[in-house]
Design a protein around this motif. Structure first.
Motif, PDB file in Angstrom:
ATOM      1  N   GLY A  35     -15.705  29.134  -2.005  1.00 45.71           N
ATOM      2  CA  GLY A  35     -14.613  28.925  -2.949  1.00 45.71           C
ATOM      3  C   GLY A  35     -13.713  27.758  -2.617  1.00 45.71           C
ATOM      4  N   GLN A  36     -13.954  27.104  -1.499  1.00 44.88           N
ATOM      5  CA  GLN A  36     -13.146  25.947  -1.127  1.00 44.88           C
ATOM      6  C   GLN A  36     -13.533  24.705  -1.936  1.00 44.88           C
ATOM      7  OE1 GLN A  36     -15.032  27.736   1.164  1.00 44.88           O
ATOM      8  NE2 GLN A  36     -13.331  29.127   1.550  1.00 44.88           N
ATOM      9  N   GLU A  37     -14.701  24.758  -2.555  1.00 43.25           N
ATOM     10  CA  GLU A  37     -15.170  23.633  -3.381  1.00 43.25           C
ATOM     11  C   GLU A  37     -14.561  23.757  -4.775  1.00 43.25           C
ATOM     12  OE1 GLU A  37     -17.001  21.168  -2.263  1.00 43.25           O
ATOM     13  OE2 GLU A  37     -17.261  22.077  -0.286  1.00 43.25           O
ATOM     14  N   ALA A  38     -13.736  22.776  -5.145  1.00 45.16           N
ATOM     15  CA  ALA A  38     -13.029  22.824  -6.426  1.00 45.16           C
ATOM     16  C   ALA A  38     -13.993  22.891  -7.611  1.00 45.16           C
ATOM     17  CB  ALA A  38     -12.106  21.619  -6.559  1.00 45.16           C
ATOM     18  N   TYR A  39     -15.107  22.183  -7.520  1.00 43.54           N
ATOM     19  CA  TYR A  39     -16.036  22.191  -8.649  1.00 43.54           C
ATOM     20  C   TYR A  39     -16.659  23.571  -8.854  1.00 43.54           C
ATOM     21  CZ  TYR A  39     -20.232  21.943  -5.695  1.00 43.54           C
ATOM     22  OH  TYR A  39     -21.225  22.217  -4.810  1.00 43.54           O
ATOM     23  N   LEU A  40     -16.834  24.348  -7.782  1.00 46.62           N
ATOM     24  CA  LEU A  40     -17.385  25.697  -7.935  1.00 46.62           C
ATOM     25  C   LEU A  40     -16.351  26.638  -8.553  1.00 46.62           C
ATOM     26  CD1 LEU A  40     -19.457  26.072  -4.643  1.00 46.62           C
ATOM     27  CD2 LEU A  40     -20.295  25.668  -6.968  1.00 46.62           C
ATOM     28  N   ILE A  41     -15.088  26.450  -8.219  1.00 47.06           N
ATOM     29  CA  ILE A  41     -14.023  27.226  -8.869  1.00 47.06           C
ATOM     30  C   ILE A  41     -14.014  26.894 -10.362  1.00 47.06           C
ATOM     31  CG2 ILE A  41     -11.524  27.539  -9.056  1.00 47.06           C
ATOM     32  CD1 ILE A  41     -12.592  28.908  -6.599  1.00 47.06           C
ATOM     33  N   GLY A  42     -14.078  25.610 -10.683  1.00 50.39           N
ATOM     34  CA  GLY A  42     -14.115  25.196 -12.083  1.00 50.39           C
ATOM     35  C   GLY A  42     -15.331  25.736 -12.810  1.00 50.39           C
ATOM     36  N   LEU A  43     -16.462  25.733 -12.140  1.00 51.61           N
ATOM     37  CA  LEU A  43     -17.684  26.276 -12.749  1.00 51.61           C
ATOM     38  C   LEU A  43     -17.553  27.774 -12.987  1.00 51.61           C
ATOM     39  CD1 LEU A  43     -20.590  25.818 -13.710  1.00 51.61           C
ATOM     40  CD2 LEU A  43     -21.338  26.157 -11.334  1.00 51.61           C
ATOM     41  N   ALA A  44     -16.973  28.484 -12.036  1.00 45.68           N
ATOM     42  CA  ALA A  44     -16.794  29.932 -12.198  1.00 45.68           C
ATOM     43  C   ALA A  44     -15.882  30.246 -13.385  1.00 45.68           C
ATOM     44  CB  ALA A  44     -16.218  30.543 -10.920  1.00 45.68           C
ATOM     45  N   ILE A  45     -14.901  29.412 -13.614  1.00 47.23           N
ATOM     46  CA  ILE A  45     -14.004  29.635 -14.749  1.00 47.23           C
ATOM     47  C   ILE A  45     -14.687  29.252 -16.057  1.00 47.23           C
ATOM     48  CG2 ILE A  45     -11.860  28.855 -15.844  1.00 47.23           C
ATOM     49  CD1 ILE A  45     -10.674  28.659 -12.984  1.00 47.23           C
ATOM     50  N   SER A  46     -15.391  28.124 -16.055  1.00 41.22           N
ATOM     51  CA  SER A  46     -15.912  27.595 -17.318  1.00 41.22           C
ATOM     52  C   SER A  46     -17.281  28.132 -17.730  1.00 41.22           C
ATOM     53  CB  SER A  46     -15.977  26.070 -17.240  1.00 41.22           C
ATOM     54  OG  SER A  46     -16.860  25.660 -16.217  1.00 41.22           O
ATOM     55  N   ILE A  47     -18.049  28.673 -16.808  1.00 40.46           N
ATOM     56  CA  ILE A  47     -19.398  29.144 -17.146  1.00 40.46           C
ATOM     57  C   ILE A  47     -19.341  30.247 -18.198  1.00 40.46           C
ATOM     58  CG2 ILE A  47     -19.615  30.897 -15.318  1.00 40.46           C
ATOM     59  CD1 ILE A  47     -22.457  28.537 -16.142  1.00 40.46           C
ATOM     60  N   TYR A  48     -18.257  31.003 -18.189  1.00 42.93           N
ATOM     61  CA  TYR A  48     -18.069  32.051 -19.196  1.00 42.93           C
ATOM     62  C   TYR A  48     -18.135  31.441 -20.603  1.00 42.93           C
ATOM     63  CZ  TYR A  48     -15.818  35.516 -22.119  1.00 42.93           C
ATOM     64  OH  TYR A  48     -15.545  36.398 -23.117  1.00 42.93           O
TER      65      TYR A  48
END
Length: 166
Positions: free
Chosen positions: A29-42
């Motif tokens: 979760g330290q990777e900002a792009y993975l946080i963004g992906l987790a939010i936007s994949i929905y």
């Protein structure tokens, strides 16, 4: 129908204001792009499944498709709640989005209302979404501090199940 929409959207909206902070605690979760992906994949999977769910509701009926979509959303919530890393949350959020019932609910509203009151019915749904969003901005931070990110995903699963009951 507005309450079904509101329960589902509350589950979705409770995640948005806190995930960028609490998601960092997950491995990866330290990777900002993975946080963004987790939010936007929905939103991506919801967009992909909106038309198929709408077509399925034309063929199999509105209620069965709405229930199926809520079950898929609840399964995604459980996957995210049980996840021990960011990849699992991303998978759970993708599954949540696959339960795309907006088109079926909107069609059900159109089927259930006269032309003269349809605009009011759609406005009730829109109003419930707006109120749910406002409530989630206030409730999510203290709720997440109390039950944690996993607890928030469990809550979204419970809200989806309440939507099925409604």
């Amino acid at each position: 129908l507005a309450s079904i929409f509101a329960l589902r959207m509350l589950g979705l909206f409770l995640i948005l204001p806190v995930f960028a902070i609490y998601g960092r605690e997950l491995p990866g979760g330290q990777e900002a792009y993975l946080i963004g992906l987790a939010i936007s994949i929905y939103g991506l999977t919801q967009a992909m499944f909106q038309i198929p769910f709408g077509a399925a509701s034309d063929r199999f009926g509105r209620k069965p498709v709405i229930v199926a979509g809520l079950i898929v959303f609840a399964i995604g919530s459980v996957v995210a709640a049980l996840s021990t890393n960011i990849a699992g949350v991303i998978a759970g959020r993708a599954i949540q989005g696959a339960g795309a019932i907006s088109a079926a609910v909107s069609a059900f509203i159109a089927d259930s209302t006269r032309d003269e009151v349809r605009t009011k019915a759609m406005a009730m749904v829109g109003g419930s979404i707006g109120l749910t969003f406002a409530f989630s901005l206030i409730a999510a931070p203290p709720l997440t501090a109390w039950i944690g990110l996993s607890g928030l995903f469990w809550l979204t699963a419970v809200l989806a199940c309440l939507g099925i009951v409604v």
